[in-house]
Write a protein that holds these residues in place. Structure first.
Motif, PDB file in Angstrom:
ATOM      1  N   GLU A  44      46.200  -8.078  12.837  1.00  0.00           N
ATOM      2  CA  GLU A  44      46.436  -9.252  12.310  1.00  0.00           C
ATOM      3  C   GLU A  44      47.499 -10.104  12.404  1.00  0.00           C
ATOM      4  O   GLU A  44      47.710 -11.375  12.523  1.00  0.00           O
ATOM      5  N   ALA A  45      48.406  -9.613  12.684  1.00  0.00           N
ATOM      6  CA  ALA A  45      49.948 -10.001  12.642  1.00  0.00           C
ATOM      7  C   ALA A  45      50.198 -10.838  14.082  1.00  0.00           C
ATOM      8  O   ALA A  45      50.333 -11.883  14.100  1.00  0.00           O
ATOM      9  N   MET A  46      49.421 -10.083  15.082  1.00  0.00           N
ATOM     10  CA  MET A  46      49.473 -10.651  16.527  1.00  0.00           C
ATOM     11  C   MET A  46      48.679 -11.750  16.509  1.00  0.00           C
ATOM     12  O   MET A  46      48.911 -12.833  17.523  1.00  0.00           O
ATOM     13  N   GLU A  47      47.489 -11.829  16.100  1.00  0.00           N
ATOM     14  CA  GLU A  47      46.497 -12.715  16.529  1.00  0.00           C
ATOM     15  C   GLU A  47      47.029 -13.921  15.602  1.00  0.00           C
ATOM     16  O   GLU A  47      46.689 -15.097  15.826  1.00  0.00           O
ATOM     17  N   LYS A  48      47.589 -13.977  14.572  1.00  0.00           N
ATOM     18  CA  LYS A  48      48.273 -14.849  13.579  1.00  0.00           C
ATOM     19  C   LYS A  48      49.105 -15.825  14.697  1.00  0.00           C
ATOM     20  O   LYS A  48      49.095 -16.959  14.356  1.00  0.00           O
ATOM     21  N   GLU A  49      49.708 -15.005  15.629  1.00  0.00           N
ATOM     22  CA  GLU A  49      50.733 -15.825  16.544  1.00  0.00           C
ATOM     23  C   GLU A  49      50.228 -16.042  17.681  1.00  0.00           C
ATOM     24  O   GLU A  49      50.775 -16.494  18.707  1.00  0.00           O
ATOM     25  N   GLY A  50      48.828 -15.983  17.906  1.00  0.00           N
ATOM     26  CA  GLY A  50      48.168 -16.445  19.167  1.00  0.00           C
ATOM     27  C   GLY A  50      48.197 -15.326  20.146  1.00  0.00           C
ATOM     28  O   GLY A  50      48.059 -15.857  21.295  1.00  0.00           O
ATOM     29  N   VAL A  51      48.648 -14.168  20.120  1.00  0.00           N
ATOM     30  CA  VAL A  51      48.652 -12.931  21.152  1.00  0.00           C
ATOM     31  C   VAL A  51      47.178 -12.338  21.359  1.00  0.00           C
ATOM     32  O   VAL A  51      46.382 -12.102  20.463  1.00  0.00           O
ATOM     33  N   GLU A  52      46.922 -12.509  22.852  1.00  0.00           N
ATOM     34  CA  GLU A  52      45.565 -11.679  22.951  1.00  0.00           C
ATOM     35  C   GLU A  52      46.199 -10.181  23.322  1.00  0.00           C
ATOM     36  O   GLU A  52      47.177  -9.810  23.706  1.00  0.00           O
ATOM     37  N   LEU A  53      45.165  -9.311  22.756  1.00  0.00           N
ATOM     38  CA  LEU A  53      45.567  -7.963  22.836  1.00  0.00           C
ATOM     39  C   LEU A  53      44.533  -7.431  23.619  1.00  0.00           C
ATOM     40  O   LEU A  53      43.302  -7.666  23.666  1.00  0.00           O
ATOM     41  N   ARG A  54      44.941  -6.312  24.569  1.00  0.00           N
ATOM     42  CA  ARG A  54      44.312  -5.484  25.366  1.00  0.00           C
ATOM     43  C   ARG A  54      44.328  -4.096  24.944  1.00  0.00           C
ATOM     44  O   ARG A  54      45.779  -3.460  25.075  1.00  0.00           O
ATOM     45  N   GLY A  55      43.573  -3.282  24.820  1.00  0.00           N
ATOM     46  CA  GLY A  55      43.713  -1.899  24.431  1.00  0.00           C
ATOM     47  C   GLY A  55      42.903  -0.744  25.043  1.00  0.00           C
ATOM     48  O   GLY A  55      41.849  -1.022  25.755  1.00  0.00           O
ATOM     49  N   CYS A  56      43.459   0.578  24.862  1.00  0.00           N
ATOM     50  CA  CYS A  56      42.994   1.629  25.441  1.00  0.00           C
ATOM     51  C   CYS A  56      41.721   1.856  24.632  1.00  0.00           C
ATOM     52  O   CYS A  56      41.500   1.649  23.564  1.00  0.00           O
ATOM     53  N   GLU A  57      41.164   3.033  25.085  1.00  0.00           N
ATOM     54  CA  GLU A  57      39.672   3.560  24.431  1.00  0.00           C
ATOM     55  C   GLU A  57      39.933   3.820  23.025  1.00  0.00           C
ATOM     56  O   GLU A  57      39.039   3.369  22.120  1.00  0.00           O
ATOM     57  N   LYS A  58      41.038   4.679  22.911  1.00  0.00           N
ATOM     58  CA  LYS A  58      41.586   5.033  21.435  1.00  0.00           C
ATOM     59  C   LYS A  58      41.688   3.926  20.460  1.00  0.00           C
ATOM     60  O   LYS A  58      41.518   3.732  19.433  1.00  0.00           O
ATOM     61  N   THR A  59      42.381   2.755  21.041  1.00  0.00           N
ATOM     62  CA  THR A  59      42.677   1.652  20.520  1.00  0.00           C
ATOM     63  C   THR A  59      41.425   0.869  20.012  1.00  0.00           C
ATOM     64  O   THR A  59      41.404   0.449  18.887  1.00  0.00           O
ATOM     65  N   LEU A  60      40.536   0.889  20.880  1.00  0.00           N
ATOM     66  CA  LEU A  60      39.186   0.333  20.736  1.00  0.00           C
ATOM     67  C   LEU A  60      38.362   0.819  19.799  1.00  0.00           C
ATOM     68  O   LEU A  60      37.442   0.193  19.222  1.00  0.00           O
TER      69      LEU A  60
END
Length: 411
Positions: free
Chosen positions: A274-290
């Motif tokens: 929520e905090a990162m996307e509010k700042e326009g950051v694209e997130l990429r995660g590992c399997e456990k993150t997903l």
């Protein structure tokens, strides 16, 4: 080029003998001159910005290139700050007397001529020039072609102050050839250049390291990590992570990979998203993150990438050991942090992570010469010799031994 470098070498003998008061006077005059000439510098910078836009450079790189009144004031302040530092030249590091009466002193001296190769950020021009000057060195600077007009304008201002103080303008010089061939010629001239400091992309660092006849202190990429430990203050961890990513994403001390302890992933990851996307950051995660949040899947390439943009990779780790192993495998030895309230974990992280700057409960964005109290830096060294981390005036000196005798001869 040999003629240019010959003049720079000759000027290095002049600046090496200047006392601290003269150097401070000149630096403070340079600072004021930058402000007085800010309109001219900004007009020249506009030409570079236009070039950058036509070349389709990223928004982050264009931000690094931009000069405005506020940034020029910061450049001037950096020169004032450098001028306020204690002159390192002539400082006795240690001294002792031998049994035979010989008195030995280990004394700081300038390195000589320092070649600095960098990209995009024209503020580096005045920072590097000021640091070299205060430490008694001459410098030959090679900025990127995208900042050529800005750099020439800044150098003209600084050289004008040198000449007004009856000093050779070559003490602060720009490399006349902006091409790759020009860089190659520079790094071959070990007769005239004493140290090369490259700061920029991986290709530049590799090219210089593999081809230079001059000693090199590398300022490699900043693939920085933050590890959110199981005993972290969650709100503090999110606040630090957001700052480290978005406060200025296009710089080498911005975080690129976030490691989250498995025990707190369900609590941390949704808030982080929520905090990162509010700042326009694209997130990429590992399997456990997903498994916890819906974002793009990270690839092996992501763990090796310095994005210099609003992109962040996230990996869930099972322990402090796994976090450290990941950092040692993929990190660039620049800046890495742990967020935790656990003293034992923090000390283990500090002691085991082999990076130039290692943090506990703070943003990696503080890896900066100005923030460290150095006035500025010529770059962030990822070398282990001879300097590491932000390089200030002390790191732009070497030493020699002065030996005082009274007729002693060796038997």
């Amino acid at each position: 080029m040999k003629e240019v470098l010959k003049k720079v070498k000759e000027s290095s003998r002049v600046v090496a003998t200047l006392n601290g008061d003269i150097k401070r006077k000149v630096l403070n005059e340079m600072a004021q001159a930058l402000i007085d000439n800010s309109n001219t510098i900004i007009e020249e910078n506009k030409k570079d910005l236009e070039y950058a836009k036509n070349a389709n450079l990223s928004s982050a790189l264009i931000d690094r290139l931009l000069l405005n009144e506020k940034r020029i004031e910061s450049m001037a302040k950096a020169l004032n700050d450098i001028a306020s530092l204690k002159d390192p030249v002539g400082r006795v590091i240690e001294g002792w007397v031998l049994d035979n009466g010989l008195k030995i002193e280990k004394v700081k001296i300038p390195i000589g001529v320092i070649g600095i190769i960098y990209e995009s950020r024209p503020n580096v021009t005045s920072d590097a020039a000021g640091l070299c000057f205060m430490s008694g060195n001459a410098c030959i600077l090679k900025g990127g072609k995208e900042a050529m007009n800005s750099n020439i304008s800044i150098i003209n201002v600084l050289q004008d102050i040198l000449e007004k103080n009856n000093l050779p303008k070559e003490i602060i010089s720009l490399l006349p050839d902006y091409s790759r061939e020009g860089v190659y010629k520079l790094i071959q001239e070990d007769k005239y250049v004493d140290l090369i400091i490259p700061r920029g992309g991986e290709k530049l660092i590799k090219f210089v390291s593999e081809n230079s006849k001059v000693p090199v202190v590398k300022h490699d990429k900043g693939l920085c990590h933050i590890y959110i430990h199981s005993d972290a203050d969650i709100n503090e961890a999110i606040n630090i992570s957001v700052n480290a990513k978005v406060q200025r994403p296009g710089v080498c001390n911005a975080v690129e990979t976030l490691l989250v302890d498995e025990n707190i992933k369900n609590e941390v990851l949704p808030k982080l998203k929520e905090a990162m996307e509010k700042e326009g950051v694209e997130l990429r995660g590992c399997e456990k993150t997903l498994e916890v949040i819906d974002i793009n899947k990270a690839t092996e390439e992501d763990w090796n990438t310095e994005y210099l943009d609003k992109i962040l990779s996230i990996k869930v780790v099972s322990s402090l050991d796994e976090a450290i192993d990941h950092i040692q495998k993929y990190g660039s030895g620049h800046s890495d942090a742990i967020i935790t309230e656990n003293y034992t974990a923090s000390e283990e992280f500090l002691n085991r992570v082999d990076s130039a700057c290692v943090y506990v409960n703070a943003s990696t964005r503080f890896t900066d010469g100005g923030e460290f109290g150095f006035g500025a830096e010529v770059g962030i060294s990822t070398n282990k010799l001879h300097a590491r981390g932000p390089m200030g005036i002390d790191d732009l000196t070497t030493y020699k031994y002065k030996i005082y005798g009274q007729g002693q001869i060796r038997k």
